[in-house]
Each structure stands twice: as C-alpha cells, then as structure tokens.
Scaffold this motif. Structure first.
Motif, short mmCIF file in Angstrom:
data_model
loop_
_atom_site.label_atom_id
_atom_site.label_comp_id
_atom_site.label_asym_id
_atom_site.label_seq_id
_atom_site.Cartn_x
_atom_site.Cartn_y
_atom_site.Cartn_z
N LEU A 399 -9.32 -32.04 -7.40
CA LEU A 399 -8.48 -33.21 -7.16
C LEU A 399 -7.47 -32.92 -6.07
CD1 LEU A 399 -7.71 -34.06 -10.91
CD2 LEU A 399 -9.70 -34.75 -9.56
N LEU A 400 -7.40 -33.80 -5.08
CA LEU A 400 -6.44 -33.69 -3.99
C LEU A 400 -5.68 -35.02 -3.88
CD1 LEU A 400 -8.47 -31.97 -1.13
CD2 LEU A 400 -6.68 -30.95 -2.52
N ASP A 401 -4.36 -34.94 -3.80
CA ASP A 401 -3.54 -36.14 -3.68
C ASP A 401 -2.64 -35.99 -2.47
OD1 ASP A 401 -2.09 -38.40 -3.95
OD2 ASP A 401 -1.35 -38.00 -5.98
N PHE A 402 -2.95 -36.75 -1.41
CA PHE A 402 -2.17 -36.68 -0.19
C PHE A 402 -1.01 -37.67 -0.18
CE2 PHE A 402 -5.97 -34.49 1.21
CZ PHE A 402 -5.44 -33.47 1.98
N LYS A 403 -0.78 -38.35 -1.31
CA LYS A 403 0.45 -39.12 -1.44
C LYS A 403 1.59 -38.14 -1.70
CE LYS A 403 -0.40 -41.86 -4.80
NZ LYS A 403 -1.60 -41.16 -5.28
N GLY A 428 -4.51 -30.37 -6.17
CA GLY A 428 -3.53 -30.26 -5.10
C GLY A 428 -2.66 -31.49 -5.08
N VAL A 429 -1.34 -31.30 -5.24
CA VAL A 429 -0.41 -32.43 -5.28
C VAL A 429 0.66 -32.22 -4.22
CG1 VAL A 429 -0.83 -32.81 -7.74
CG2 VAL A 429 1.06 -31.34 -7.05
N ASN A 430 1.25 -33.33 -3.78
CA ASN A 430 2.27 -33.29 -2.73
C ASN A 430 1.76 -32.54 -1.50
OD1 ASN A 430 4.40 -34.62 -4.25
ND2 ASN A 430 4.58 -32.72 -5.44
N VAL A 431 0.55 -32.85 -1.10
CA VAL A 431 -0.05 -32.14 0.02
C VAL A 431 -0.11 -33.02 1.27
CG1 VAL A 431 -1.39 -30.54 -1.36
CG2 VAL A 431 -2.36 -32.78 -0.80
N ALA A 432 0.75 -34.04 1.33
CA ALA A 432 0.74 -34.91 2.51
C ALA A 432 1.03 -34.12 3.78
CB ALA A 432 1.77 -36.03 2.34
N GLY A 433 1.82 -33.06 3.68
CA GLY A 433 2.12 -32.26 4.86
C GLY A 433 1.28 -31.02 4.98
N ASP A 434 0.28 -30.88 4.12
CA ASP A 434 -0.54 -29.65 4.10
C ASP A 434 -2.02 -29.98 4.20
OD1 ASP A 434 1.42 -27.45 3.68
OD2 ASP A 434 1.88 -28.59 1.87
N ARG A 478 -22.00 -30.58 -12.63
CA ARG A 478 -21.76 -31.52 -11.54
C ARG A 478 -20.28 -31.46 -11.15
NH1 ARG A 478 -25.74 -35.00 -9.92
NH2 ARG A 478 -27.59 -34.93 -11.25
N ILE A 479 -20.04 -31.60 -9.87
CA ILE A 479 -18.68 -31.52 -9.33
C ILE A 479 -18.27 -32.90 -8.83
CG2 ILE A 479 -17.28 -30.59 -7.44
CD1 ILE A 479 -18.91 -28.03 -7.62
N VAL A 480 -17.10 -33.34 -9.24
CA VAL A 480 -16.51 -34.58 -8.74
C VAL A 480 -15.24 -34.20 -8.01
CG1 VAL A 480 -15.47 -36.78 -9.34
CG2 VAL A 480 -17.50 -36.01 -10.56
N ALA A 481 -15.22 -34.43 -6.70
CA ALA A 481 -14.06 -34.13 -5.87
C ALA A 481 -13.37 -35.43 -5.49
CB ALA A 481 -14.48 -33.36 -4.61
N VAL A 482 -12.16 -35.62 -5.99
CA VAL A 482 -11.39 -36.84 -5.73
C VAL A 482 -10.33 -36.53 -4.68
CG1 VAL A 482 -9.93 -38.62 -6.74
CG2 VAL A 482 -11.75 -37.58 -8.11
N ILE A 483 -10.32 -37.30 -3.61
CA ILE A 483 -9.33 -37.13 -2.54
C ILE A 483 -8.59 -38.46 -2.38
CG2 ILE A 483 -8.92 -36.42 -0.17
CD1 ILE A 483 -11.59 -35.03 -0.16
N ASP A 484 -7.39 -38.50 -2.93
CA ASP A 484 -6.57 -39.71 -2.84
C ASP A 484 -5.81 -39.70 -1.52
OD1 ASP A 484 -5.42 -42.08 -3.46
OD2 ASP A 484 -4.16 -41.33 -5.10
N GLU A 485 -5.80 -40.85 -0.84
CA GLU A 485 -5.23 -40.99 0.50
C GLU A 485 -5.90 -40.02 1.48
OE1 GLU A 485 -3.47 -43.49 1.50
OE2 GLU A 485 -3.61 -44.19 -0.56
N PHE A 486 -7.22 -40.02 1.44
CA PHE A 486 -8.00 -39.13 2.31
C PHE A 486 -7.76 -39.35 3.80
CE2 PHE A 486 -10.56 -42.93 2.19
CZ PHE A 486 -11.14 -42.99 3.45
N PHE A 616 -1.97 -26.40 -6.81
CA PHE A 616 -1.23 -26.22 -5.57
C PHE A 616 -0.27 -27.39 -5.43
CE2 PHE A 616 -0.47 -27.14 -1.11
CZ PHE A 616 -0.08 -25.90 -0.62
N ASP A 617 1.02 -27.09 -5.43
CA ASP A 617 2.06 -28.11 -5.28
C ASP A 617 2.74 -27.88 -3.95
OD1 ASP A 617 4.15 -29.88 -5.37
OD2 ASP A 617 4.81 -29.33 -7.39
N GLY A 618 2.57 -28.82 -3.02
CA GLY A 618 3.14 -28.66 -1.70
C GLY A 618 4.64 -28.62 -1.69
N ASP A 619 5.31 -29.11 -2.75
CA ASP A 619 6.77 -29.08 -2.82
C ASP A 619 7.30 -27.84 -3.52
OD1 ASP A 619 6.87 -31.43 -1.47
OD2 ASP A 619 7.34 -32.69 -3.21
N ALA A 620 6.44 -27.06 -4.14
CA ALA A 620 6.87 -25.87 -4.86
C ALA A 620 6.87 -24.66 -3.93
CB ALA A 620 5.96 -25.60 -6.05
N VAL A 621 7.82 -23.77 -4.13
CA VAL A 621 7.91 -22.54 -3.35
C VAL A 621 7.42 -21.39 -4.22
CG1 VAL A 621 9.42 -20.99 -2.06
CG2 VAL A 621 9.87 -23.46 -2.08
#
Length: 843
Positions: A399-403, A428-434, A478-486, A616-621
C-alpha cells in the motif's frame, strides 16, 4: 355444410384445448414461490397460445358460424384476461391512470409488457402484451411521433416493473441528441452521441463475448436495454462491419441479457425479434399474429417526467446502507486465490452484495473521485472485504499513499495498537515528497514478478493457478498493490517519472499472469489523463470504479458518475464503456474502533511465522538503530563502514560508506542545516566505533555545533577533542583506523588548508579518514579529487555541479530530513537518504 361442421368441430376442439391450457397455467400460478420462474414462462406461453387460437378462430369462421361461436371467443377472452393479469403484473400492465413503479417478488423474472388493447369487439379491453426483458429485441416501424411514444411507454413499464439497477439503459439518438427520451435522464441513462454507433455496437459484442466466456462463473447481471433511434442518413452510412456487429447482437444478445429497441435500422429475421408496425389507428405485433392493437394513449409529458422521477426516487430510497460486518463471509479465510480474487464492496439497491473481481480478467483497477467523494473510504472497504476472505497465505498487500496523510497507517502496528493486518507486507504513508519510495516499491514488485516468471518457467506453468498446482510447496499468494494518488509518481518529465511509468506498464502487462494486481487511485483528472498517453498501460485497467463526480475514469460518453450520491460508486468491469455500469452503495469504514476490532481478530488468528509489515512514514525520522551504537557492544561487520542514514527502500537498509585503504575514502557533508549535519557525523562515528577498535579526533570550527561535538566526544570514550585548528595528524599507518570528525571545516584557516588537503589525499591509504562538514560547497572545490563521497543537505540542484559535475540522478529538491548521498565507488547516480536522528534535542 359438411365442411362447415368439420371447421366448427375443429374450432371447438382448439378453444377447448386453449381453455384447458389457461386453467392449468392459472393453477400453476397458485403453486409455491419456488416455481415462480417456470410459472411465468408457462403463463407467457399460454397467453401466446390463446391469442393464436383466437386469431385462427376469427379467421376461420364466417357469417352465422362466427355469430354462433362468438360466445366461445368471449369465454376464451376471459381466460386471456386472467393470463394477462398474471403475466404483466404491477407496473408492467397497469393502466396509466393508476400506474406507479412496483417491486417484483423475489425470484420472479420479468414478464410481458402492455402496449395497448386488442382491437375487436369480442375482446374489448383485453390487454395486448409484448415480450422484452429476457425474451426479445423490438423493431419499431411507423410515424416518428407514434414510435417515440411507444418507446417511452415500453421503457417506463420495463423500468418500473424491475428492481432498481436491474436494467441499464443506453440511448443512441443522433437527430434529437437524446431529447426523445430526455425524461429518463434522472435514471442515469448513458446517451451516445452522433458517430458513436460503431463503438457502441463493438462494446455490446465484446460484452456478449465476455458473458459467453464467463457463463459458468459469472453471476446474474443487469439487463442492458439499448435504444437505437436512427434516421435515414445513419442507416445509409451503416458500414459492413457495423452491420455484422448488429447482426451478431440480434442473434446472441437476448441470451446474454442484451436487448435492442430499434427504429430506422433493419434487423435480420430471428426468433427473438419482435416486429411492431404502426398504422394510422392501430399497430400489429409479430407475436400477436394478425390481431390489431390500439395503443394506450401516453400520459402527458409532465406525468411521464413525474413517473421517471418516481422510479429514480425508488432507486434512491434504499434500505439501510451496509456495514463492514455485512461484507464478512460466514467463515473467514476460507477462500482460495488460486484463480482470482472476489470480494463485495457494498450492495445494490435491492440489498444484494456486489462482488468486485480481480484476476485474469479484469486484472487491474482504476479508482477515481474528487476530494471528499469517498475514495479512501472505498479503498478501506475493499481491503477489509478481501482480508476477511483470503488469509496471509493467499493474499499480500502493498500500500502506497501519496496524499499528505497516514490513511494506511491503521494497517500497521503503532504505539497504541500493536496489531497489524496479517496480509500487509508494506505500507507507505505521507510519501507525497518521497517518490523514491514509490520507485523502490515498484522495483521490488518487479523483482517479485521476475521471480514468479522464472519459477513458472521452471515448472512449465503459464499462469499463477498452474504455478501453484505444480509447485505446491512454494509460497505464491496473489499480490494487490494499491497506489493512492498515483499521479505523484508520474509528475514531471524527469527520469524518475519515466522509470515509474515503465515499471507500472511492465507490472500491468505481465502481472496478471503472475497474480500481481495494481489498484491505482486518483482525485485529479490530469493524473488519469497521463495514463491515456500510454495505451499499453491504461488498456490493462479494465476494472473502473468511479465515485460521485469522477471524471475520465469511465468512458467519455459514460456519465453515470455524475448522478450518483455520496457513499455510492459506479463499478464497471469493461473499461468504463456505457451500459456496463453497476451502482454500489458503500459502507462507512471511517470508524476506527470498528476497524480495530476486525484487525485485532484477524491478527490473533494469524499463522505462525507471519512477519510484521514494513511501515514507511515520510513524516517520521528514523532513529539510529541500537546495533550501530558503541555502547551495545555489537559487532556490525568485519570491514569498516560508516552508517549515514536510512535508504529509501523496501527493506529499510542503512546507507553505508565503506572506508577502506584506498584513495578518496573520505566524506564531505555539505549544507547549512546544522542539526542534520551533526546527526550524520555522529551516526557515522558511532557506527564506526561499534565495529571495533578505532581512534577518533573531533575538531569543531563552527560555534553552532559545539554542543553536538561535545556530546559526540562524550559518547566516544576513545575520542580526542582538538580545540585548535591545526589539522596536522601523524600519517604513519597504525594498527587501528583513525577518523577525523570535523565540524565547520569550511572555516579552516588558510595556513591549515594544506594540512587538510594532505589528510584528504594521503590519509586513507594509511587508515586515516576525514569525515567533515562544510557549510557551503565553494571551499570543497580544491578537494574534490580527494573526497570520494559526499552528502548534500540544503544544496540547490544548480550547486550540485560544484560537488561533481557528472553525477546526474534524480531531480533534487532540498527538503527537511532528506539528503543526497553519492559514493563514486558505488553509485552511478546519487540516491536520496534520510539522515538518522542521533541526538533527540535536534528534532
């Protein structure tokens, strides 16, 4: 006279047989509800039989004989009236004065439809009925106004006598641009414009072919009623291929639930074609023989519009919306994904759950809807339904969320809830910049695709189902790959966007055979438009789900998404073509407590060995792992390697710089972000110290880094603090490596620059390495040949050439807690990393 007596006897016999048939059918009509379909068919057949007998009786008798047996005809008409009442119940046969939409009984199939009354004395008021749904195509001929009224009446009765959503209506009206049937617009009619006839016929033939191919696995689908109101010009321009497609639909459409209502085009003779010819005062129908029919006068235009609205209101006046609990199967994880995936995402207006498939056909899904339309809710609902049906051995989620939010974080363990969704492999969350993490995920899926293809080749398998049969010991969910805001992945014309598009196209094209399914979601039209430039990619996404007011998800001439309300979606498994829509009501998956209850239950039942997913949280350090801190006493590796930060990849591996005895094994950190520069130097020093004996010399020439330098010295018991700017060190090779950790080396005094350059040039071969921070790139110009690796922080892309003019790589946009790392002995192009947090007071 003898001939007349014989004829009379024959008529009596036929009338007796017809009455017997009518009585038998009426008796059958009172039998159990389980025989509803057979009863309806018997009634229809009996009605037709009685009409034929009545017509033959009228044609065969003359003069006195006709008068003598008029009574018999009247009796037969009475039986016919009873049959008509049963065969055209409710809205299908009610007079317009009392007409309103009616709900059929469960299990009942559509009957006949009333168009008027038979036009002779003995049968005054006897309903004249014609077949349509499940039985016939209609070919209409006569004055245009009469035909238009007939079409309106027939459609009203058909739509009003079935459950909402059971009929999908498509209208081709090139002359009046749909105006002939404008009152039906509130029902979500698909209007096909001029020039669209060929495409419409092709789509219908394709739908019929799919129904035939999936006959054994596909459940009931709505009927498709296609109204073709052609003019002479359209008929004259009908090409040979279009004529062939039309003939195919005539021959095979009824069996697959496709029905034509045609004016202006010739239909080939076929048992399913009902021909209706309008005269001056009456019409004739092929199923009624020579019996003439007086059409029922159509209600006034305002009442027709009101009737259409009442049908639409009935469609919207649904029972309570479903919940997540309603989507759960009786037994969780009981389904096999060997041949595909299927799970409900909601229900239709009659309460029947609507399953959404993913498999060989359709292989991938495209979801669209503007902000606030419920796109994220739909994804949550779909994932919940899939996760209750297919266990972790059958299904894996990526799961990837580019929002700029963390919608998918609910599926991974967190500080308040340690549970996770057992099917989840990565989120993957908060990955709009990644975008780099999106690319890493697509590359990982590409590697999985290649591994499966190689395994299938070894086993002689073509598809996932065959691979699982021939390799039962393998693990092939089976693999389901969801890409929100692709669209974020495809934004711009840089190398990253091009690579992302290539990876998506490869996965979409070859993934179906290996059980890898893509679900792309977007709220922006521009992102979806980018896919249309790659027909090889968009053509694979035959499953389309459009939320209210979605654009470009369905075909351009499919306007169904414009009229559905909130918490509804249009599901279309035929690339968004008109007529393939199914409107679904969605549950509300926004209740965190309800979701946690479901997830914890699945988590408790997870099989042994089910690994915790990667979040993977794009906002986490990320913190420097304890394994790279000296105080743990762990040995990380036999060769020295400085850990600088976390790579943006699926496995969360550290970015490491090898510091062997070779020229150029030094590190330059460039930029003005002091906390991050200090963290990079601290992580490098601590990780080197954790690998074995080493000596450290810390030099601080930047006042803003004094605290960080002192803390590092405290964390490194073997470190020396050098308070002078004299950078001369003994370059005699020692038994242990020596590291100069320099803060603010851009402030090196001119008299000491030669010593620094000597350290950089000659030190590595004597196991002496410099790891320094320069606040700007200009002072590095004279040392570039001696510095084999660098990390750029807030260095603009235009200034990267000062570090190395030929590095190339991603389009770099400096941002907090992101750095560009380049090691010329390893990298062809720089990679983006996340500097570890070492000292918590820096963040």
């Amino acid at each position: 006279m003898g001939n007349h007596q014989a004829l009379v006897a024959s008529v009596r016999q036929e009338l007796a047989e017809a009455r017997g048939t009518a009585r038998a059918v009426l008796a059958a009509a009172e039998s159990s509800r389980n025989e509803a379909e057979q009863r309806r068919r018997l009634v229809r057949d009996a009605y037709t039989t009685c009409l034929n007998q009545l017509a033959e009786a009228r044609e065969s008798t003359r003069g006195d004989i006709q008068r003598r047996y008029r009574g018999e005809s009247v009796k037969l008409a009475g039986h016919l009236r009873g049959l008509a009442t049963v065969s055209a119940a409710g809205a299908a046969g009610a007079s317009w004065r009392l007409w309103s939409p009616t709900e059929p009984d469960p299990g009942d199939s559509p009957g006949l439809l009333r168009i008027g009354t038979l036009a002779f004395d003995e049968t005054a008021g006897l309903p004249a009925l014609i077949p349509l749904l499940g039985a016939a195509h209609l070919h209409l001929d006569g004055p245009s106004t009469v035909v238009a009224d007939m079409v309106t009446a027939i459609l009203l009765r058909a739509l009003g006598s079935v459950r909402p959503g059971d009929v999908r209506l498509t209208v081709y009206d090139p002359v009046h641009l749909g105006g002939t049937l404008a009152p039906f617009a509130p029902l979500g009619v698909s209007f096909v414009g001029p020039g669209g006839l060929g495409t419409l016929l092709d789509d219908l033939v394709e739908h019929i072919c799919r129904r035939v191919a999936n006959h054994t696995t596909t459940g009931p689908e709505p009927w498709r009623v296609v109204v073709l109101l052609a003019d002479r010009a359209t008929a004259a321009e009908l090409t040979a291929p279009q004529r062939a497609q039309l003939d195919r639909i005539v021959r095979t459409g009824v069996a697959c639930g496709v029905h034509l209502v045609v004016r202006g085009l010739d239909l080939e003779d076929h048992p399913t074609v009902e021909r209706i010819v309008a005269g001056d005062e009456t019409v004739t129908c092929s199923s009624l023989g020579d019996l003439e029919v007086r059409l029922d006068p159509l209600p006034p235009a305002d009442r027709v519009t009101a009737h259409c609205r009442s049908i639409a209101d009935r469609q919207n006046a649904n029972p309570a919306a479903p919940t997540l609990d309603d989507l759960e199967p009786e037994r969780p994880w009981a389904e096999s994904s060997r041949y595909g995936l299927s799970a409900p995402i909601g229900d239709s207006t009659d309460g029947t759950l609507v399953d959404v498939p993913l498999g060989d056909d359709p292989p991938h899904a495209l979801i669209g809807g503007p902000p606030g339309s419920g796109k994220t809710n739909l994804i949550h609902v779909w994932l919940a339904a899939l996760s209750t049906r297919y266990g972790p051995e059958e299904l894996a989620f990526y799961l990837l969320d580019f929002k700029q939010d963390a919608a998918f974080a609910r599926y991974a363990p967190g500080p308040r809830d340690p549970s996770w969704l057992p099917q989840l492999r990565l989120a993957g969350v908060n990955v709009a910049g990644d975008r780099e993490f999106g690319l890493a995920t697509l590359r990982h899926l590409g590697e999985e695709l290649r591994a499966r293809a190689q395994a299938a080749k070894r086993c002689g398998a073509g598809k996932l189902a065959e691979l699982r049969t021939r390799d039962p010991a393998g693990h092939w969910p089976r693999i389901v790959a969801v890409i929100d805001e692709f669209p974020v992945l495809l934004t711009g014309r840089d190398a990253a966007a091009e690579e992302a598009a290539d990876l998506l196209e490869d996965l979409a094209r070859r993934g179906r055979a290996q059980g890898i399914h893509l679900v792309l979601a977007s709220q922006e039209v521009s992102g979806i438009q980018a896919l249309w430039g790659r027909p090889g990619l968009i053509g694979q996404f035959t499953l389309r789900i459009a939320l209210p007011k979605a654009r470009r998800v369905l075909a351009d001439d499919n306007l169904a998404a414009a009229v559905i309300p909130r918490f509804h979606a249009v599901v279309n498994t035929e690339s968004g073509t008109p007529g393939a829509n199914r409107v679904v009501r969605l549950p509300d998956a926004g209740d965190p407590a309800a979701w946690r209850t479901l997830q914890r239950r699945l988590w408790r039942d997870r099989p042994a060995g089910c690994e915790e997913p990667r979040l993977f949280d794009g906002d986490a350090v990320p913190r420097l792992p304890s394994a790279y801190r000296r105080r743990t006493g762990n040995t990380v590796g036999s060769s020295p390697g400085a850990v600088l930060g976390e790579r943006i990849d699926v496995a969360a591996q550290p970015a490491r710089l090898r510091l062997g005895r070779m020229a150029g094994r030094n590190l330059a950190v460039a930029g003005t972000r002091t906390p991050e520069a200090c963290d990079i130097l601290a992580a490098a020093a601590l990780s080197l110290a954790a690998q074995g004996p080493a000596r450290f010399t810390v030099v601080c020439l930047a006042t803003e880094a004094e605290h960080a330098a002192a803390r590092l010295v405290a964390d490194l018991p073997d470190a020396d603090r050098q308070d002078t700017a004299d950078l001369r060190l003994d370059l005699t090779a020692g038994e242990v490596p020596r590291y100069l950790i320099g803060y603010g080396l851009d402030a090196t005094a001119p008299e000491h620059r030669t010593a620094l350059h000597t350290l950089l040039t000659d030190g590595p071969e004597q196991r002496v390495h410099v790891l320094g921070w320069w606040r700007s790139t200009a002072p590095l110009a004279g040392h570039l040949d001696a510095i084999g690796a660098w990390v750029a922080l807030d260095v603009e892309a235009s200034d990267l050439a000062a570090l190395h003019p030929q590095t190339g790589g991603p389009v770099w946009q400096p941002r907090t807690r992101r750095a560009l790392f380049f090691d010329r002995s390893v990298h062809r192009t720089p990679e983006v990393i996340i500097p570890y947090e070492v000292n918590s007071d820096h963040t």
